[in-house]
Scaffold this motif. Sequence first.
Motif, PDB file in Angstrom:
ATOM      1  N   SER A 140       0.828  -1.200   0.000  1.00 37.26           N
ATOM      2  CA  SER A 140       0.000   0.000   0.000  1.00 37.26           C
ATOM      3  C   SER A 140       0.862   1.248   0.000  1.00 37.26           C
ATOM      4  O   SER A 140       1.998   1.235   0.476  1.00 37.26           O
ATOM      5  N   SER A 141       0.305   2.315  -0.536  1.00 39.83           N
ATOM      6  CA  SER A 141       0.962   3.625  -0.481  1.00 39.83           C
ATOM      7  C   SER A 141      -0.034   4.644   0.062  1.00 39.83           C
ATOM      8  O   SER A 141      -1.242   4.545  -0.175  1.00 39.83           O
ATOM      9  N   LEU A 142       0.492   5.602   0.800  1.00 38.13           N
ATOM     10  CA  LEU A 142      -0.325   6.670   1.357  1.00 38.13           C
ATOM     11  C   LEU A 142      -0.570   7.719   0.264  1.00 38.13           C
ATOM     12  O   LEU A 142       0.346   8.044  -0.499  1.00 38.13           O
ATOM     13  N   ILE A 143      -1.791   8.252   0.201  1.00 39.04           N
ATOM     14  CA  ILE A 143      -2.167   9.151  -0.890  1.00 39.04           C
ATOM     15  C   ILE A 143      -2.447  10.558  -0.370  1.00 39.04           C
ATOM     16  O   ILE A 143      -3.241  10.742   0.566  1.00 39.04           O
ATOM     17  N   ASP A 144      -1.808  11.533  -0.980  1.00 37.72           N
ATOM     18  CA  ASP A 144      -2.099  12.948  -0.763  1.00 37.72           C
ATOM     19  C   ASP A 144      -3.400  13.240  -1.502  1.00 37.72           C
ATOM     20  O   ASP A 144      -3.425  13.423  -2.714  1.00 37.72           O
ATOM     21  N   SER A 145      -4.510  13.268  -0.780  1.00 40.08           N
ATOM     22  CA  SER A 145      -5.816  13.298  -1.426  1.00 40.08           C
ATOM     23  C   SER A 145      -6.045  14.556  -2.254  1.00 40.08           C
ATOM     24  O   SER A 145      -6.644  14.496  -3.332  1.00 40.08           O
ATOM     25  N   GLU A 146      -5.574  15.704  -1.771  1.00 37.01           N
ATOM     26  CA  GLU A 146      -5.824  16.949  -2.491  1.00 37.01           C
ATOM     27  C   GLU A 146      -5.145  16.978  -3.857  1.00 37.01           C
ATOM     28  O   GLU A 146      -5.632  17.601  -4.791  1.00 37.01           O
ATOM     29  N   ALA A 147      -4.023  16.293  -3.985  1.00 34.04           N
ATOM     30  CA  ALA A 147      -3.259  16.352  -5.235  1.00 34.04           C
ATOM     31  C   ALA A 147      -3.396  15.092  -6.088  1.00 34.04           C
ATOM     32  O   ALA A 147      -3.304  15.162  -7.314  1.00 34.04           O
ATOM     33  N   TYR A 148      -3.597  13.937  -5.456  1.00 30.08           N
ATOM     34  CA  TYR A 148      -3.470  12.682  -6.203  1.00 30.08           C
ATOM     35  C   TYR A 148      -4.652  11.728  -6.075  1.00 30.08           C
ATOM     36  O   TYR A 148      -4.630  10.664  -6.695  1.00 30.08           O
ATOM     37  N   HIS A 157       4.724   5.569 -13.678  1.00 27.14           N
ATOM     38  CA  HIS A 157       5.906   5.111 -12.943  1.00 27.14           C
ATOM     39  C   HIS A 157       5.883   5.607 -11.502  1.00 27.14           C
ATOM     40  O   HIS A 157       6.179   4.853 -10.567  1.00 27.14           O
ATOM     41  N   VAL A 158       5.518   6.874 -11.308  1.00 30.69           N
ATOM     42  CA  VAL A 158       5.483   7.454  -9.961  1.00 30.69           C
ATOM     43  C   VAL A 158       4.463   6.721  -9.098  1.00 30.69           C
ATOM     44  O   VAL A 158       4.733   6.394  -7.926  1.00 30.69           O
ATOM     45  N   ILE A 159       3.288   6.432  -9.643  1.00 27.75           N
ATOM     46  CA  ILE A 159       2.249   5.727  -8.894  1.00 27.75           C
ATOM     47  C   ILE A 159       2.719   4.327  -8.521  1.00 27.75           C
ATOM     48  O   ILE A 159       2.592   3.890  -7.372  1.00 27.75           O
ATOM     49  N   ARG A 160       3.297   3.621  -9.495  1.00 24.14           N
ATOM     50  CA  ARG A 160       3.731   2.242  -9.249  1.00 24.14           C
ATOM     51  C   ARG A 160       4.909   2.181  -8.284  1.00 24.14           C
ATOM     52  O   ARG A 160       4.980   1.277  -7.445  1.00 24.14           O
ATOM     53  N   GLU A 161       5.802   3.145  -8.387  1.00 25.80           N
ATOM     54  CA  GLU A 161       6.960   3.166  -7.495  1.00 25.80           C
ATOM     55  C   GLU A 161       6.522   3.373  -6.042  1.00 25.80           C
ATOM     56  O   GLU A 161       6.987   2.680  -5.131  1.00 25.80           O
ATOM     57  N   ALA A 162       5.612   4.324  -5.840  1.00 31.13           N
ATOM     58  CA  ALA A 162       5.121   4.571  -4.487  1.00 31.13           C
ATOM     59  C   ALA A 162       4.411   3.340  -3.938  1.00 31.13           C
ATOM     60  O   ALA A 162       4.578   2.980  -2.762  1.00 31.13           O
ATOM     61  N   LEU A 163       3.662   2.655  -4.780  1.00 28.93           N
ATOM     62  CA  LEU A 163       2.907   1.486  -4.334  1.00 28.93           C
ATOM     63  C   LEU A 163       3.825   0.305  -4.056  1.00 28.93           C
ATOM     64  O   LEU A 163       3.757  -0.320  -2.991  1.00 28.93           O
ATOM     65  N   ASN A 164       4.701  -0.016  -4.982  1.00 30.99           N
ATOM     66  CA  ASN A 164       5.555  -1.199  -4.829  1.00 30.99           C
ATOM     67  C   ASN A 164       6.589  -1.043  -3.728  1.00 30.99           C
ATOM     68  O   ASN A 164       7.002  -2.022  -3.110  1.00 30.99           O
ATOM     69  N   GLN A 165       7.015   0.211  -3.470  1.00 31.39           N
ATOM     70  CA  GLN A 165       7.955   0.452  -2.374  1.00 31.39           C
ATOM     71  C   GLN A 165       7.251   0.862  -1.079  1.00 31.39           C
ATOM     72  O   GLN A 165       7.903   1.142  -0.085  1.00 31.39           O
ATOM     73  N   GLU A 166       5.920   0.918  -1.127  1.00 28.19           N
ATOM     74  CA  GLU A 166       5.103   1.253   0.044  1.00 28.19           C
ATOM     75  C   GLU A 166       5.517   2.593   0.642  1.00 28.19           C
ATOM     76  O   GLU A 166       5.810   2.707   1.834  1.00 28.19           O
ATOM     77  N   LEU A 167       5.502   3.612  -0.214  1.00 28.16           N
ATOM     78  CA  LEU A 167       5.900   4.949   0.186  1.00 28.16           C
ATOM     79  C   LEU A 167       4.690   5.883   0.119  1.00 28.16           C
ATOM     80  O   LEU A 167       3.584   5.462   0.427  1.00 28.16           O
ATOM     81  N   VAL A 168       4.902   7.129  -0.259  1.00 26.19           N
ATOM     82  CA  VAL A 168       3.841   8.128  -0.274  1.00 26.19           C
ATOM     83  C   VAL A 168       3.714   8.721  -1.670  1.00 26.19           C
ATOM     84  O   VAL A 168       4.720   9.101  -2.284  1.00 26.19           O
ATOM     85  N   LEU A 169       2.488   8.803  -2.155  1.00 25.07           N
ATOM     86  CA  LEU A 169       2.204   9.478  -3.415  1.00 25.07           C
ATOM     87  C   LEU A 169       1.636  10.845  -3.070  1.00 25.07           C
ATOM     88  O   LEU A 169       0.499  10.964  -2.593  1.00 25.07           O
ATOM     89  N   GLY A 170       2.450  11.894  -3.272  1.00 19.02           N
ATOM     90  CA  GLY A 170       1.981  13.203  -2.880  1.00 19.02           C
ATOM     91  C   GLY A 170       2.972  14.310  -3.182  1.00 19.02           C
ATOM     92  O   GLY A 170       4.064  14.074  -3.704  1.00 19.02           O
ATOM     93  N   ARG A 171       2.569  15.514  -2.825  1.00 16.15           N
ATOM     94  CA  ARG A 171       3.423  16.686  -2.982  1.00 16.15           C
ATOM     95  C   ARG A 171       4.556  16.639  -1.970  1.00 16.15           C
ATOM     96  O   ARG A 171       4.497  15.914  -0.980  1.00 16.15           O
TER      97      ARG A 171
END
Length: 240
Positions: free
Chosen positions: A105-113, A188-202
């Motif tokens: 799972s990746s954490l999502i910055d809701s306002e941006a992503y 790529h950014v979405i998949r990288e955040a998900l596969n490395q379990e990081l954060v998708l956001g600003r």
Amino acid sequence: MARKPRFNLVGVPQHVIQRGNNREPCFYGEEDYQRYLADLHEAAERNHCRLHAYVLMTNHVHLLVTPMEEHGVSHLMQDLGRKYVRYINHEYRRSGTLWEGRYKSSLIDSEAYLLTCMRYIELNPVRAGMVSHPGEYRWSSYEANAHGNANRLISPHPVLEQLAAAPGQRRHAYRELFRQHMDNDLLHVIREALNQELVLGREDFKDKIERMTARQTRPGQNGRPRTGAAEEPMGDYYVF
């Protein structure tokens, strides 16, 4: 090697993926998709999670879910996994694992992503060449979000509701988002955040999550994350 600790922030959406073991199918027939969705609905209600988007592919699933209590997503996935695996093993007289390790799972910055993540999830069948339009794929949340079709699993996120005041205008605005091309860099950014379990956001969102959790939020980050007040409030990032 120790497992990476999960992000656990109430009110912040998570993009979840779970794959079939060895990329083998986790759905064999129509009744399996229906059973998974029924189990998902029960698990989400029991663990106080709000589901905003999903797609069930042949050998993996994507969910966009907001936990409304501590460890909500982890408990949801544990409940769902146990119940659905029991069903599959009994129905098809098989044994052993169905899933490839634990979910990611990746954490999502809701306002941006958040809307970008919804599009990514619901466009999976199109990218896979299974359909030419997301509305043609039965096992996703697209028809609920884009056309208002009844779907008891879906809880509209406030960011989606901000697209327009009237429901019809909101659904039209959501459908228009799918006219936009998702380029390879964004994928790529979405998949990288998900596969490395990081954060998708600003960047400021990632900084804030690092201060709150003392967790790495970016790929390729050296050293320990910056630490700060562990209980720093989310402020504008707190969703509900």
